[in-house]
Design a protein around this motif. Structure first.
Motif, PDB file in Angstrom:
ATOM      1  N   GLU A  15      -2.666   4.322  -6.412  1.00 34.35           N
ATOM      2  CA  GLU A  15      -3.949   4.018  -5.765  1.00 34.35           C
ATOM      3  C   GLU A  15      -4.766   3.055  -6.626  1.00 34.35           C
ATOM      4  N   ASN A  16      -4.658   3.176  -7.953  1.00 31.58           N
ATOM      5  CA  ASN A  16      -5.327   2.210  -8.830  1.00 31.58           C
ATOM      6  C   ASN A  16      -4.779   0.808  -8.604  1.00 31.58           C
ATOM      7  N   VAL A  36      -3.281  -0.302  -5.879  1.00 29.12           N
ATOM      8  CA  VAL A  36      -3.696  -0.758  -4.551  1.00 29.12           C
ATOM      9  C   VAL A  36      -5.100  -1.352  -4.614  1.00 29.12           C
ATOM     10  N   ARG A  37      -6.001  -0.702  -5.329  1.00 31.92           N
ATOM     11  CA  ARG A  37      -7.360  -1.229  -5.444  1.00 31.92           C
ATOM     12  C   ARG A  37      -7.361  -2.590  -6.142  1.00 31.92           C
ATOM     13  N   LYS A  68      -5.947  -5.181  -3.668  1.00 35.09           N
ATOM     14  CA  LYS A  68      -6.908  -5.474  -2.608  1.00 35.09           C
ATOM     15  C   LYS A  68      -8.010  -6.402  -3.111  1.00 35.09           C
ATOM     16  N   SER A  69      -8.411  -6.212  -4.345  1.00 35.21           N
ATOM     17  CA  SER A  69      -9.507  -7.013  -4.890  1.00 35.21           C
ATOM     18  C   SER A  69      -9.104  -8.462  -5.129  1.00 35.21           C
ATOM     19  N   TYR A  84      -7.494  -9.125   3.508  1.00 37.17           N
ATOM     20  CA  TYR A  84      -6.925  -7.978   4.224  1.00 37.17           C
ATOM     21  C   TYR A  84      -5.516  -8.258   4.734  1.00 37.17           C
ATOM     22  N   HIS A 126      -2.926  -8.477   1.923  1.00 39.70           N
ATOM     23  CA  HIS A 126      -2.613  -7.165   1.346  1.00 39.70           C
ATOM     24  C   HIS A 126      -1.730  -6.363   2.289  1.00 39.70           C
ATOM     25  N   ALA A 169      -1.507   3.663   2.648  1.00 37.85           N
ATOM     26  CA  ALA A 169      -1.736   2.377   1.978  1.00 37.85           C
ATOM     27  C   ALA A 169      -1.008   1.234   2.665  1.00 37.85           C
TER      28      ALA A 169
END
Length: 376
Positions: free
Chosen positions: A158-159, A161-162, A165-166, A170, A173, A225
């Motif tokens: 999840e880290n 993925v963040r 994404k940054s 959209y 990703h 995700a």
């Protein structure tokens, strides 16, 4: 691999074995399906999870496990020519997967920092990792030696993925996730081995629904995700492990006559695999359009042990190539591979087990073969 104190060696538990043959046809990865117009695209990267059967470098830098036997020769001697952070004489299943898919080698999570480090894939697996959190295992009277579980690995994912994404919009990703293969290597064997260290098959069996539940939770996070193609490894035949065979000698009735493996331990693995298949079937119904593959490592390993010559292995399929202790299993914790007094066989390609716990490169190649046929 964790170097256990001598006082704990009789109860020590393996850091992990192997992985995979896929039993279901995967769907193709797609770049976009916004308007129902799905354009087939090749896979671009791999995100991997698991333990030492899949770890390509995390345990080598994680403080609890850094400096363990797998960081010393003769680990890595067959392919890399030096220790590479892998618990084998060469490549792992994930390496053959990456090579077959022609995608970049995923970055071990603990060695990366930026989105660019992880964009081409990430390996979250850690040698010694369990499926269940250490606190849960402790509540059952089970001690784990490495404080990393599958929930830690999905938090790391999840880290990532963040971060990704940054650094993208959209649509980009979404394409990144859709074109990735998510490989969940075998996970749970350490949980069972810790329980079996007290010679309690019943306690180990009681963990099965919890272990499979932990895998389900991880899969739902990946799907949320954007994962479309996920290969989930089943449990290896625990009773064919040289470590387990050496630690738990029994009478003639305890062994499968076809393989020489401990029958009751393999029944535990089959119980796990049955529950895992059922869970994957439920997720396929809940998430149509996703390809959730069961990767069978149980049958290929049992086949190799029962008929080694048929698959290119030698006549001692239950013995460790590297280690000491002699006998039919060549396993003793006091002479574990890469420790003083241990030796390595002349031809690891004839062995299924490298160090009594992990597979040889030859076995990893054999196990991966069918999975690649179905993904390509």
């Amino acid at each position: 691999m964790v170097p256990f104190p001598a006082s704990l060696l009789p109860a020590a538990v393996p850091l992990l074995l192997i992985i995979l043959l896929v039993a279901v046809e995967p769907q193709a990865a797609y770049a976009d399906d916004t308007d129902g117009d799905r354009d087939r695209m090749r896979y671009s990267r791999v995100f991997a999870f698991g333990n030492s059967l899949t770890d390509t470098g995390n345990a080598a830098v994680f403080p609890v496990t850094a400096g363990g036997p797998f960081t010393m020769p003769p680990y890595g001697e067959t392919f890399f020519g030096h220790p590479s952070g892998r618990a084998s004489n060469g490549r792992l299943i994930v390496d053959f997967l990456v090579e077959g898919l022609k995608v970049p080698q995923p970055t071990p999570y603990l060695t990366g920092r930026t989105a660019a480090d992880f964009l081409n894939g990430t390996n979250f697996a850690v040698g010694g990792a369990t499926a269940l959190d250490p606190a849960f295992l402790a509540s059952k009277g089970i001690m784990s030696f490495v404080p990393i579980s599958l929930s830690n690995e999905t938090s790391w994912f999840e880290n990532v993925v963040r971060l990704l994404k940054s650094s993208s919009d959209y649509d980009q990703h979404r394409k990144t996730m859709a074109s990735s293969v998510f490989y969940v290597g075998e996970i749970g064997v350490n949980d069972y081995f810790f329980a079996l260290s007290n010679n309690s098959v019943n306690v180990a069996a009681s963990l099965v629904p919890h272990v499979v539940g932990a895998i389900r939770s991880a899969l739902t996070i990946m799907i949320a995700a954007g994962a479309r193609t996920v290969a989930v490894s089943g449990m290896l035949p625990i009773g064919c492990e040289p470590q387990q065979l050496a630690l738990f000698p029994g009478g003639p009735g305890d062994y499968d006559p076809a393989t020489g493996c401990i029958a009751r331990f393999n029944e535990l693995a089959e119980l796990h695999n049955l529950a895992l298949k059922r869970m994957l079937g439920e997720l396929r119904l809940a998430y149509p359009g996703r390809s959730l593959l069961y990767a069978d490592i149980y049958r290929p390993v049992v086949s190799a042990v029962a008929s080694p010559a048929s698959y290119g292995f030698g006549d001692t399929p239950l013995a460790a190539c590297c280690g000491g202790g002699g006998g039919p299993y060549n396993f003793n914790f006091s002479t574990f591979c890469a420790t003083p007094g241990s030796t390595a066989c002349a031809d690891p390609s004839k062995f299924v087990s490298w160090d009594g716990i992990h597979f040889t490169e030859a076995a990893n190649r054999f196990i991966t073969r069918d999975m690649l046929k179905r993904l390509l």
